[in-house]
Design a protein around this motif. Sequence first.
Motif, short mmCIF file in Angstrom:
data_model
loop_
_atom_site.label_atom_id
_atom_site.label_comp_id
_atom_site.label_asym_id
_atom_site.label_seq_id
_atom_site.Cartn_x
_atom_site.Cartn_y
_atom_site.Cartn_z
N PHE A 45 8.34 5.88 3.22
CA PHE A 45 6.95 5.90 2.75
C PHE A 45 6.76 4.99 1.59
CE2 PHE A 45 8.23 10.01 4.48
CZ PHE A 45 7.21 10.08 5.40
N HIS A 46 5.56 4.39 1.62
CA HIS A 46 5.21 3.26 0.55
C HIS A 46 3.89 3.67 0.13
CE1 HIS A 46 8.33 0.16 1.98
NE2 HIS A 46 7.97 0.75 3.14
N VAL A 47 3.61 3.92 -1.14
CA VAL A 47 2.43 4.11 -1.72
C VAL A 47 1.72 2.99 -2.19
CG1 VAL A 47 1.03 5.24 -3.82
CG2 VAL A 47 2.88 6.29 -2.69
N LEU A 48 0.54 2.41 -1.39
CA LEU A 48 -0.23 1.49 -1.61
C LEU A 48 -1.40 1.41 -2.51
CD1 LEU A 48 -0.07 0.49 2.08
CD2 LEU A 48 1.55 -0.31 0.39
N VAL A 49 -1.77 0.26 -3.14
CA VAL A 49 -2.68 0.07 -4.17
C VAL A 49 -3.42 -1.43 -3.89
CG1 VAL A 49 -2.12 1.64 -5.86
CG2 VAL A 49 -1.76 -0.69 -6.18
N ARG A 50 -4.63 -1.68 -4.03
CA ARG A 50 -5.20 -2.84 -3.92
C ARG A 50 -4.32 -4.07 -4.87
NH1 ARG A 50 -10.89 -0.31 -4.33
NH2 ARG A 50 -9.94 0.28 -6.56
N ALA A 51 -4.41 -5.11 -4.45
CA ALA A 51 -3.58 -6.08 -5.20
C ALA A 51 -4.03 -6.12 -6.84
CB ALA A 51 -3.63 -7.28 -4.68
N ALA A 52 -5.44 -6.05 -6.82
CA ALA A 52 -6.23 -6.00 -8.18
C ALA A 52 -5.61 -4.94 -9.28
CB ALA A 52 -7.53 -6.03 -8.06
#
Length: 71
Positions: A45-52
């Motif tokens: 699993f990967h927790v993703l956020v916006r690049a900003a």
Amino acid sequence: MAVFETGDRASAEIVAGLLGAHGLACAIRGTDDGLHGTLWWTGYFHVLVRAADEAQAQVILDGELGREPKG
């Protein structure tokens, strides 16, 4: 941007909740529905956020999880 990786969905949910509590939008991408051969369960699993938001997410995780800061 992936800011956390784990083989445990519960850990991904906890990290996503922590980031959400700090006002960051995030998502979990991964799977827990596979078997590797017949010997063990696999999932990643990967927790993703916006690049900003990546730098802020890293600071939060470094502080909350006691990780060494990157860079």
